[in-house]
Design a protein around this motif. Sequence first.
Motif, short mmCIF file in Angstrom:
data_model
loop_
_atom_site.label_atom_id
_atom_site.label_comp_id
_atom_site.label_asym_id
_atom_site.label_seq_id
_atom_site.Cartn_x
_atom_site.Cartn_y
_atom_site.Cartn_z
N ALA A 292 -26.49 -19.59 -37.23
CA ALA A 292 -27.73 -19.51 -36.45
C ALA A 292 -27.42 -19.26 -34.98
O ALA A 292 -26.44 -19.76 -34.43
N ALA A 293 -28.27 -18.46 -34.32
CA ALA A 293 -28.04 -18.06 -32.93
C ALA A 293 -28.34 -19.21 -31.97
O ALA A 293 -29.28 -19.97 -32.16
N LEU A 294 -27.52 -19.32 -30.94
CA LEU A 294 -27.74 -20.25 -29.84
C LEU A 294 -28.23 -19.47 -28.63
O LEU A 294 -27.75 -18.36 -28.36
N GLU A 295 -29.19 -20.06 -27.89
CA GLU A 295 -29.72 -19.43 -26.69
C GLU A 295 -29.69 -20.43 -25.54
O GLU A 295 -29.66 -21.65 -25.75
N THR A 296 -29.70 -19.90 -24.31
CA THR A 296 -29.92 -20.77 -23.17
C THR A 296 -31.42 -21.09 -23.10
O THR A 296 -32.23 -20.49 -23.80
N ALA A 298 -33.27 -20.25 -20.86
CA ALA A 298 -33.92 -19.04 -20.34
C ALA A 298 -33.99 -17.93 -21.38
O ALA A 298 -34.51 -16.85 -21.10
N GLY A 299 -33.46 -18.19 -22.59
CA GLY A 299 -33.54 -17.21 -23.67
C GLY A 299 -32.37 -16.25 -23.75
O GLY A 299 -32.40 -15.30 -24.55
N LYS A 300 -31.31 -16.48 -22.96
CA LYS A 300 -30.14 -15.60 -23.02
C LYS A 300 -29.26 -15.96 -24.21
O LYS A 300 -29.10 -17.14 -24.54
N PRO A 301 -28.65 -14.97 -24.89
CA PRO A 301 -27.73 -15.27 -26.00
C PRO A 301 -26.56 -16.12 -25.50
O PRO A 301 -25.97 -15.81 -24.46
N ALA A 302 -26.24 -17.19 -26.23
CA ALA A 302 -25.18 -18.10 -25.79
C ALA A 302 -24.12 -18.34 -26.86
O ALA A 302 -23.14 -19.04 -26.59
N GLY A 303 -24.30 -17.79 -28.05
CA GLY A 303 -23.30 -17.98 -29.09
C GLY A 303 -23.93 -18.20 -30.44
O GLY A 303 -25.09 -17.84 -30.67
N LYS A 304 -23.18 -18.81 -31.36
CA LYS A 304 -23.66 -19.05 -32.72
C LYS A 304 -23.19 -20.41 -33.21
O LYS A 304 -22.07 -20.84 -32.93
N HIS A 305 -24.08 -21.07 -33.93
CA HIS A 305 -23.71 -22.30 -34.64
C HIS A 305 -22.91 -21.89 -35.87
O HIS A 305 -23.31 -21.02 -36.63
N VAL A 317 -19.33 -20.60 -28.62
CA VAL A 317 -20.18 -20.64 -27.44
C VAL A 317 -19.58 -19.79 -26.34
O VAL A 317 -18.37 -19.83 -26.08
N ARG A 318 -20.44 -19.01 -25.68
CA ARG A 318 -20.00 -18.26 -24.51
C ARG A 318 -19.61 -19.26 -23.42
O ARG A 318 -20.40 -20.12 -23.04
N VAL A 319 -18.39 -19.14 -22.90
CA VAL A 319 -17.88 -20.11 -21.94
C VAL A 319 -18.77 -20.18 -20.71
O VAL A 319 -18.99 -21.25 -20.14
N ALA A 320 -19.34 -19.05 -20.31
CA ALA A 320 -20.20 -19.03 -19.12
C ALA A 320 -21.43 -19.90 -19.28
O ALA A 320 -22.02 -20.33 -18.28
N HIS A 321 -21.85 -20.18 -20.51
CA HIS A 321 -23.05 -20.99 -20.75
C HIS A 321 -22.73 -22.33 -21.38
O HIS A 321 -23.64 -23.09 -21.74
N ALA A 322 -21.45 -22.67 -21.53
CA ALA A 322 -21.06 -23.85 -22.30
C ALA A 322 -21.56 -25.15 -21.68
O ALA A 322 -21.81 -26.13 -22.39
N GLU A 324 -24.38 -25.58 -20.10
CA GLU A 324 -25.84 -25.63 -20.05
C GLU A 324 -26.40 -26.29 -21.30
O GLU A 324 -25.74 -26.39 -22.34
N THR A 325 -27.65 -26.74 -21.21
CA THR A 325 -28.38 -27.17 -22.39
C THR A 325 -28.77 -25.93 -23.17
O THR A 325 -29.37 -25.00 -22.63
N LEU A 326 -28.41 -25.90 -24.45
CA LEU A 326 -28.67 -24.74 -25.29
C LEU A 326 -29.77 -25.06 -26.29
O LEU A 326 -30.11 -26.22 -26.52
N VAL A 327 -30.30 -24.02 -26.89
CA VAL A 327 -31.41 -24.15 -27.83
C VAL A 327 -31.07 -23.40 -29.10
O VAL A 327 -30.58 -22.26 -29.05
N LEU A 328 -31.30 -24.03 -30.23
CA LEU A 328 -31.13 -23.41 -31.54
C LEU A 328 -32.50 -23.39 -32.20
O LEU A 328 -33.15 -24.43 -32.34
N ARG A 329 -32.95 -22.21 -32.59
CA ARG A 329 -34.27 -22.08 -33.20
C ARG A 329 -34.15 -21.74 -34.68
O ARG A 329 -33.37 -20.88 -35.06
N THR A 330 -34.91 -22.42 -35.50
CA THR A 330 -34.98 -22.11 -36.93
C THR A 330 -36.38 -21.66 -37.26
O THR A 330 -37.36 -22.16 -36.71
#
Length: 356
Positions: A292-296, A298-305, A317-322, A324-330
């Motif tokens: 599942a996709a991880l986002e910041t 702000a909605g930017k792609p941040a990696g994958k679960h 996880v993208r190191v640049a966003h590691a 930050e609080t991330l969001v996983l949407r199902t």
Amino acid sequence: MGLWFISRCAFTAAAAAAALRVSSGARFARGAQLVRARDYSDVTDRGHEPVCYELTHRALLRLEGADTSAFLQGIVTNDVTLLNERAALYAHLLNVQGRTLYDVILYRLGASPGTEPDGVLLECDAAVRDRVLKHLKTYRVRRQVSVRCCPELRLWAALPPGPEPPRRPGPPDRVLVWEADPRTALMGWRLVLRDDRDPRDLLGSRIGDPEDYHRHRYRIGLPEGVRDLPPGVALPLESNLVALDGISFSKGCYIGQELTARTHHTGVVRKRLLPLRLSSAGTPPPPPPDGAALETEAGKPAGKHRAGVGELGLGLVRVAHAAETLVLRTGGGGGEGEATTVRAAVPPWWPQDQDL
């Protein structure tokens, strides 16, 4: 049929040391700090003896023959000659594109330290045991190596009882393998017994729930098996193979070596496999699908679960966003679907003097 290797394969010790630069992406925005994960899970914080977990999700293969070491040296990421001194070695098998196929642990059988082993036990994911066996036989090519499955053996992990630096218990009798886990001391010891042996009789320990073993792994960010390391998808350096002592940059050629060595030499790794903790408002977080996709926020792609158990998991996880609080949407993307909050952490075994 022959094996072909890229000729650019030897690195000096000085070049390998210079390659230990880390990604500039570890400089987080807005002064955010990435916390270090807890060392031990709650299930190992009780008692005085190791807790033993039978690892039925792992399988054992036995390799024997005069060419065993030379054969493995050409197909795994680590330096197999280290088995002359060590008793266990972590490594990956890669494809020709340099992506991980299978994670393995190699165990020396017989012989005294300083001499060639009598044979090698190879631990792999039981779900792909037959594929690993086929992979080994494909590259064997006229070498004097026999490979067979070992259904008569059982593999156990013995986790230390608390957060203090683990101390190796004395070797129990009548065991085939009793060695420290080569990936990190936080994973305790590996024990291989014949299927009629009970570790409780040998160690005086109790048998733990296998799910607790996996919760411990995910809490400290330790990948194991094809769910955590999808074959042909995972990259060894993104999977922290250097920090887990699973790769050599001075051994010479092996399958998938060139891309891996070039990436390490540049010092730029923009994504890392990190421990994740999921949470959602008021209720336990629903189990996310693997990948599942991880986002910041702000909605930017941040990696994958990648995979997990309950609220614990691993994610690329993208190191640049590691930090930050991330969001996983199902159930939907683009701001739709049920949102789960995700926080990444630095694995507790990560070197203290290195950024991600």
